[in-house]
Design an enzyme around this catalytic site. Structure first.
Site, PDB file in Angstrom:
ATOM      1  N   ASP A  95      -2.439  -6.203   2.061  1.00 24.31           N
ATOM      2  CA  ASP A  95      -3.133  -6.561   0.534  1.00 24.31           C
ATOM      3  C   ASP A  95      -1.778  -6.217  -0.709  1.00 24.31           C
ATOM      4  O   ASP A  95      -1.699  -6.464  -2.120  1.00 24.31           O
ATOM      5  CB  ASP A  95      -4.071  -5.756   0.864  1.00 24.31           C
TER       6      ASP A  95
ATOM      7  N   HIS B  56       1.047  11.953  -4.498  1.00 25.27           N
ATOM      8  CA  HIS B  56       2.302  10.291  -5.236  1.00 25.27           C
ATOM      9  C   HIS B  56       3.194  10.773  -6.328  1.00 25.27           C
ATOM     10  O   HIS B  56       2.952  11.610  -7.135  1.00 25.27           O
ATOM     11  CB  HIS B  56       1.100   9.574  -4.924  1.00 25.27           C
TER      12      HIS B  56
ATOM     13  N   GLU C  55      -4.179  -7.728   9.217  1.00 28.09           N
ATOM     14  CA  GLU C  55      -5.334  -7.085   9.231  1.00 28.09           C
ATOM     15  C   GLU C  55      -6.159  -7.589   8.048  1.00 28.09           C
ATOM     16  O   GLU C  55      -6.016  -7.351   6.499  1.00 28.09           O
ATOM     17  CB  GLU C  55      -4.593  -5.584   8.743  1.00 28.09           C
TER      18      GLU C  55
ATOM     19  N   GLU D 286      -5.471  -5.612  -5.265  1.00 28.48           N
ATOM     20  CA  GLU D 286      -5.156  -5.674  -3.504  1.00 28.48           C
ATOM     21  C   GLU D 286      -6.670  -6.433  -2.843  1.00 28.48           C
ATOM     22  O   GLU D 286      -6.681  -7.732  -1.948  1.00 28.48           O
ATOM     23  CB  GLU D 286      -5.872  -4.211  -3.249  1.00 28.48           C
TER      24      GLU D 286
ATOM     25  N   HIS E 169      -4.316   8.070  -4.631  1.00 29.66           N
ATOM     26  CA  HIS E 169      -3.137   7.438  -5.180  1.00 29.66           C
ATOM     27  C   HIS E 169      -3.716   6.096  -6.163  1.00 29.66           C
ATOM     28  O   HIS E 169      -2.913   5.222  -7.122  1.00 29.66           O
ATOM     29  CB  HIS E 169      -2.381   7.647  -4.484  1.00 29.66           C
TER      30      HIS E 169
ATOM     31  N   ARG F 155      -5.169   3.188  -7.913  1.00 28.32           N
ATOM     32  CA  ARG F 155      -5.006   2.784  -9.911  1.00 28.32           C
ATOM     33  C   ARG F 155      -6.542   2.605 -10.128  1.00 28.32           C
ATOM     34  O   ARG F 155      -6.480   2.531 -11.088  1.00 28.32           O
ATOM     35  CB  ARG F 155      -4.696   1.066  -8.928  1.00 28.32           C
TER      36      ARG F 155
END
Length: 378
Positions: free
Chosen positions: A103, A252, A125, A139, A220, A222
């Site tokens: 993604d 991260h 996936e 994503e 991590h 967003r």
């Protein structure tokens, strides 16, 4: 290895981030070992150091490397550089098939560049859906873009297969293959067992926290930047007040994560803030942890393979199979909820056992070969 005598099929496998590299190196290994294929690898460098670590441990030397990342790069600038850079490589390689995973911006741009050239796309996936275009962002839309025109959808589970069928994808091009992340985890676990020095870098922190229940942690996303990160940090502080618990947290590199976590958690006796771990050390962290606290997608798949409960600090997940199977639980980013759910797993052996012993729905370690067979010329 196949003893194929016909023409080879040129496969261009494209990835750019550490998670993509982990999930695609088993497939690259399978393609490289199979004489039905001329296997080519293009990396974009969407992650740099973390990507290179996986390439090195997996023994993969890319044929092309775009090295696209720049400081403070916007998503649209990144997308433009990816699309044109990948397109130039495709013009030169002339692949018969393009493989992308998951993604990321790299996957979406790789698929789109292939579509512009009428080259069929294999989506590894495929079919993960949260149902919310802003969670995870961007994503969810990247996945949907790829899914709208891929020629071969390699769905990790029946849930993801059914998601694609609901979107009116032709059933004949949707295949349940399992998730290659389980192939990768089995491979790296065996490699570390044979070469313990590959993951010896955690020895000091393991000694420091001897006798404590270790919580492995990653964060991590967003959508958690800002208030979500601060709430997560607050929950960790409260959990770390227990003297029987230790938290190992590879932080991260994104400054939106680092600034908050370093401000809130640095110097705590029961919290180890580490630099990002390479793949062997991350596999070791999974192995020594009592449970995982994460907002990552991949950890939801990997931890159950080692019998580790996963608490997911997100409001939605595109991997509901883990929740349905009982290996994962959504806890969001509310500090009180996180503390309550972690405490329950620490203090209630029956609740812990119910998650730790649940069946892992994500694969059996043979996904890469299934995908290679689907890519083979007839």
């Amino acid at each position: 290895m196949s003893t194929h005598s016909g023409p080879q099929r040129t496969i261009l496998t494209i990835f750019g981030t550490r998670p993509e590299a982990i999930k695609l190196f088993p497939l690259v290994h399978a393609l490289d070992a199979d004489d039905r294929f001329d296997s080519r690898v293009l990396v974009t460098g969407q992650h740099r150091g973390m990507l290179d670590q996986v390439l090195e441990i997996a023994g993969i030397t890319p044929h092309d490397d775009l090295d696209v990342m720049q400081p403070d790069q916007t998503l649209d600038a990144l997308t433009a550089r990816l699309l044109t850079g990948i397109g130039e490589v495709m013009n030169r390689v002339q692949p018969d098939y393009v493989v992308v995973q998951g993604d990321t911006a790299t996957a979406m741009c790789g698929a789109l560049a292939a579509y512009y050239r009428k080259v069929p796309v294999c989506h590894v996936e495929a079919g993960l859906r949260s149902g919310d275009i802003y969670h995870p962002w961007p994503e969810e839309v990247n996945r949907k873009v790829i899914g709208s025109f891929a020629a071969l959808h390699c769905a990790p589970t029946e849930v993801s297969q059914n998601a694609l069928l609901r979107e009116n994808i032709d059933p004949s091009i949707v295949h349940v293959t399992g998730n290659t992340v389980i192939d990768a985890l089995h491979w790296i676990t065996a490699k570390v067992e044979a070469e313990p020095a590959l993951a010896s870098g955690l020895a000091d922190v393991e000694a420091r926290f001897a006798g404590k229940k270790i919580i492995g942690m990653t964060s991590h996303r967003r959508e958690n930047f800002g208030d979500g990160m601060r709430a997560i940090a607050d929950a960790v502080k409260r959990i770390a007040a227990r003297d029987d618990v230790a938290i190992i947290f590879p932080v991260h590199l994104n400054p939106n994560v680092r600034a908050v976590m370093n401000d809130e958690l640095a110097g705590m006796d029961n919290v180890a803030l580490l630099e990002p771990l390479d793949y062997p050390h991350f596999a070791r962290l999974l192995d020594i942890s009592h449970l995982m606290l994460t907002d990552s997608g991949g950890v939801q798949e990997e931890a159950p393979a080692l019998g580790k409960p996963v608490l997911v600090m997100r409001e939605t997940t595109e991997r509901p199979e883990g929740v349905d199977a009982g290996t994962a639980r959504l806890v969001g980013t509310d500090a009180d909820t996180i503390v309550t759910e972690v405490t329950r797993l620490l203090d209630d052996p029956a609740a812990y056992a119910a998650m730790a012993q649940a069946h892992n729905p994500f694969g059996d370690g043979h996904s890469a070969q299934r995908i290679a067979d689907l890519l083979a010329p007839n």
